[in-house]
Design an enzyme around this catalytic site. Structure first.
Site, PDB file in Angstrom:
ATOM      1  N   GLU A 112       0.812  -1.247  -0.055  1.00 40.39           N
ATOM      2  CA  GLU A 112      -0.070   0.033   0.035  1.00 40.39           C
ATOM      3  C   GLU A 112       0.997   1.395  -0.024  1.00 40.39           C
ATOM      4  OE1 GLU A 112      -3.259   0.136  -0.605  1.00 40.39           O
ATOM      5  OE2 GLU A 112      -3.586  -1.918  -0.471  1.00 40.39           O
ATOM      6  N   SER A 484     -44.657 -35.384  35.463  1.00 41.37           N
ATOM      7  CA  SER A 484     -44.184 -36.092  36.534  1.00 41.37           C
ATOM      8  C   SER A 484     -43.012 -35.415  37.302  1.00 41.37           C
ATOM      9  CB  SER A 484     -43.965 -37.751  36.241  1.00 41.37           C
ATOM     10  OG  SER A 484     -45.355 -38.142  36.007  1.00 41.37           O
TER      11      SER A 484
END
Length: 788
Positions: A112, A484
């Protein structure tokens, strides 16, 4: 004509005609043109100077850079430091420049801005090239320095005009005058977009390679450094060839700039990169993360997903991963026993094999893989063999047992919407030995939650089969009948009314008119349809005898029981004061159930579930810290002896009752729990605990319907609990509860001191008779009726 006979060129009297036209102009004209050019140049310079003088003061303030505060996502982190979830439009992990590896910085500079540390923000040679490109209508300006890119990304549009370029240059100069080179590079490397919603190289490293930036290699750094120019075009996952060419060029640039040696460059060129795949996306804790997001949003509002909050939670990543896999396995195992509903779709496949791959990819774009549940397109199908191709391009062959779940779809009599044929989109799952089986996406749902009963710390939470398909969190949002699994809370109340594990209760038929149920006449049954007569309380709970539970509730009173269950965190209005409460006909959430069972596990204390331990900002400053409330007597809701006796009763369930497979699997005596199956098998539960860990599993349909006549909590939910505990118990040594004051051992059972021989409730319902078998004469009469 031969070469020697060719005519010679014209003599030199014609040579002046070859001079440029401007060279043949009179001297006066030339002088005038030169003056005009100089004047134009001076005018241009004056124009530029005026433009600069006007533009520079109008440049925007760059406080956004001098006080850089990027949008940072909300991150949810487990108790052992694993990222569980992330929320935010921009996936970013801010990293100070000192912590960004040198190799990553150098890879970026090599491609860059190799002269970054030698220029003042503007590469003037590059600007000349950019200007010529603009005047020549070229497509690329090029030569923007890193500082100019920062200026453009923060303050300018992306249009390519001369005016914007001037502003870019001026802003770059201004930035360089106020920020150091290190600050500029830090902003750039954290702000730049790199595809896949990744902003900054730290986030990109995790997203593309599944590793922290500090562990990056030269080859990986070069690959990431190629992304800023065109994140989509150079995406290594979607465009590997183009991305690799750019990576190789960057490696060469790093070598030419002296950042790496020739040996390092050669090694980097040869390294085979391993990318993070969707299947390797880490721990599945989507329901945990979403719960955290909602809690944090209630406090921080719109800033929740932008200010970089790190939320640390009590969830253990290892426990969470096992819980997720166990619940999904349980739901998929159930789904294999269901009637095949048919393929998800049908597509027309081309006859030309060269066109097949593209068509398959197109078809599966609308049918994404669901973790281990892979989408596949069938290439050929018969009752004995199915050949299909996955999204990855892999061709699989399914035979034998792998076809059992879809047998009806392979039958010649299968309807057109059920039949598996060429072009059908189906689901396949890979077994532990590498064998493939066809199945279907579950319609059934489930929930799992575990927590430390002593602190309330949530250790694992799975709110459903697939968060992407159904975001409804069944752990905290699903109100279901507990069946239950609710009986222990009724039994606990009975202990305070004189019942003991040795109290004999009759398991005989019962019939009630509408007044007892609040709706209609009721003739309850046991699950197996049988009645076993008088039996001790301990045996009745182990066998989950409904008639015994109802008689207990009758004896202690429905209003007393309704009040008693609130001690465990249940809401009385969700459990109407009718006898059906004995069979768990009220409504609970899995979170309530794990909290309720924790009261038994910790000796009688009510502790609130606890999830968030700490919230920090992006710089690590603690904004909120939460610790569990120390358990003291003010939190006690039942006597220690009540919790102790109930634990002994629930231990009988896991040793010799409906959950006997717990002891068979673990061979340890510190595991307790209860199965639960509601009327018509619409909900299946297992709730259980060890003194330091409680866990609850629920399975059922969102719109309640029968799971199946043979489906129970012990068959559906208990295997999920056992799989999870197989992992969790490795960290928990055997710990049997301490005998509290106020109890006496009578035989193999523990009873309250005051309920010794001759005291307390010795029996209930013994006057009720069991159904008698028909006499021989009655039996012959029944047979005669059938013969007619």
């Amino acid at each position: 004509m031969s070469a020697p006979d060719r005519a010679a060129p014209a003599p030199s009297d014609k040579a002046p005609d070859r001079l440029p036209r401007w060279a043949r102009l009179p001297a006066r004209v030339l002088a005038w043109l030169l003056g005009l050019g100089v004047a134009a140049l001076l005018a241009g310079l004056m124009l530029v100077s005026v433009a600069l003088a006007v533009a520079y003061p109008n440049l925007p303030e760059i406080s956004g850079l001098t006080d850089y505060r990027p949008k940072l996502p909300l991150r949810v982190i487990s108790s052992d430091g694993v990222l569980l979830g992330e929320f935010g439009e921009e996936r970013r992990l801010f990293t100070p420049i000192a912590q960004i590896p040198k190799v990553m910085q150098e890879a970026v500079l090599a491609i860059e801005d190799a002269r970054f540390y030698r220029h003042s923000g503007v590469d003037y040679l590059g600007i000349v090239r950019a200007g010529l490109a603009q005047f020549n209508k070229a497509k690329s300006q090029g030569a923007s320095t890193i500082t100019m890119q920062v200026a453009r990304n923060f303050y300018l549009s992306t249009e390519k005009t001369f005016t914007r370029k001037i502003y870019e240059i001026l802003l770059a100069l201004k930035i360089e005058s106020q920020l150091s080179k290190q600050q500029i590079l830090e902003v750039y490397m954290n702000q730049i977009f790199l595809g896949q919603r990744a902003y900054g190289f730290a986030a990109a490293s995790e997203i593309y390679f599944g590793k922290p930036l500090k562990d990056i290699t030269v080859a990986e750094a070069a690959m990431l450094a190629g992304l800023p120019q065109a994140p989509s075009a150079y995406n290594p996952i979607s465009n590997p060839q183009r991305a690799t060419r750019r990576q190789q060029y960057i490696i060469q640039r790093m070598y030419e700039n002296g950042y790496i040696t020739e040996e390092q460059a050669d090694a980097a060129r040869k390294q085979v990169l391993r990318y993070r795949t969707p299947d390797s996306s880490g721990v599945h804790a989507e329901y945990v993360a979403e719960t955290v997001r909602q809690l944090i949003h209630s406090q921080y509002g719109e800033e929740t997903t932008t200010r970089g909050l790190n939320v640390h939670v009590t969830v253990d990543a290892g426990d969470q991963a096992v819980a997720y896999r166990a619940l999904r396995r349980g739901l998929l195992n159930y789904e294999r026993r269901q009637v095949y509903r048919g393929p998800e779709d049908y597509v027309d496949l081309p006859a030309d094999p060269k066109e097949l791959d593209a068509r398959v990819a197109e078809a599966l774009a609308d049918h994404a893989d669901n973790d281990e549940l892979k989408a596949a397109v069938v290439l050929e199908a018969s009752p004995r063999k199915v050949v299909a191709v996955l999204e990855s391009g892999e061709t699989i062959t399914v035979t034998g047992e792998g076809l059992k779940p879809v047998t009806s779809g392979l039958s010649d009599k299968a309807g057109p919407k059920v039949q598996i044929r060429r072009g059908a989109v189906v689901r396949a799952v890979k077994g532990p030995k590498g064998e493939w089986a066809l199945t279907q996406q579950p319609e059934v749902e489930g929930a799992f939650v575990s927590m430390d009963p002593n602190t309330g710390a949530i250790r694992a939470l799975v709110g459903g089969f697939d968060f992407g398909k159904n975001k409804f969190n069944h752990v905290v949002q699903a109100w279901r009948q507990p069946g239950s699994s609710f009986k222990p809370f009724i039994y606990s109340g009975a202990l305070e009314k004189g019942f003991t594990p040795q109290t004999v209760v009759n398991d005989a038929p019962l019939f009630f008119d509408a007044g007892a149920t609040g709706s209609q006449p009721w003739e309850p049954k046991n699950y197996d349809g049988k009645f076993d007569g008088p039996m001790p309380l301990k045996q009745a709970l182990a066998k989950s005898k409904n008639m015994v539970s109802i008689r207990i509730l009758q004896s202690i009173g429905v209003h007393f029981a309704q009040d008693w269950i609130t001690r465990f965190g249940f809401e009385s209005e969700k459990h109407p004061a009718y006898l059906t409460m004995a069979l768990g006909a009220g409504s609970v959430t899995p979170m309530q159930m794990v909290s309720g069972y924790s009261v038994f596990a910790n000796g009688g204390f009510r502790v609130n579930p606890w999830l968030i331990t700490r919230v920090t900002d992006s710089k690590g400053r603690v904004l909120l810290e939460s610790r569990p409330q120390p358990v003291d007597e003010s939190m006690r809701v039942i006597d220690a002896r009540n919790a102790f006796v109930m634990t002994q009763l629930l231990g009988e369930v896991t040793r010799a009752g409906t959950a006997a497979s717990v002891y068979q699997n673990f061979k340890r005596l510190d595991l307790y729990g209860k199965t639960g199956t509601t009327n018509d098998s619409m909900d299946a539960w297992f709730a259980g605990y060890q003194p330091n860990l409680a866990a609850v599993v629920w399975i059922g349909y969102d719109t309640p319907r029968k799971l199946g006549d043979r489906e129970t909590g012990g068959g559906l939910s208990l295997p999920v609990w056992i799989e999870y505990m197989s992992h969790a118990l490795r960290k928990l040594p055997v710990q049997e509860p301490t005998v509290p004051e106020g109890v006496t051992q009578r035989g193999n059972d523990w009873v309250y001191d005051e309920y010794g021989p001759g005291a307390g409730v010795s029996s209930v319902g013994l006057e009720d008779k069991l159904p008698t078998a028909p006499s021989e004469e009655e039996r012959r009469g029944i047979l005669d009726l059938f013969r007619r």
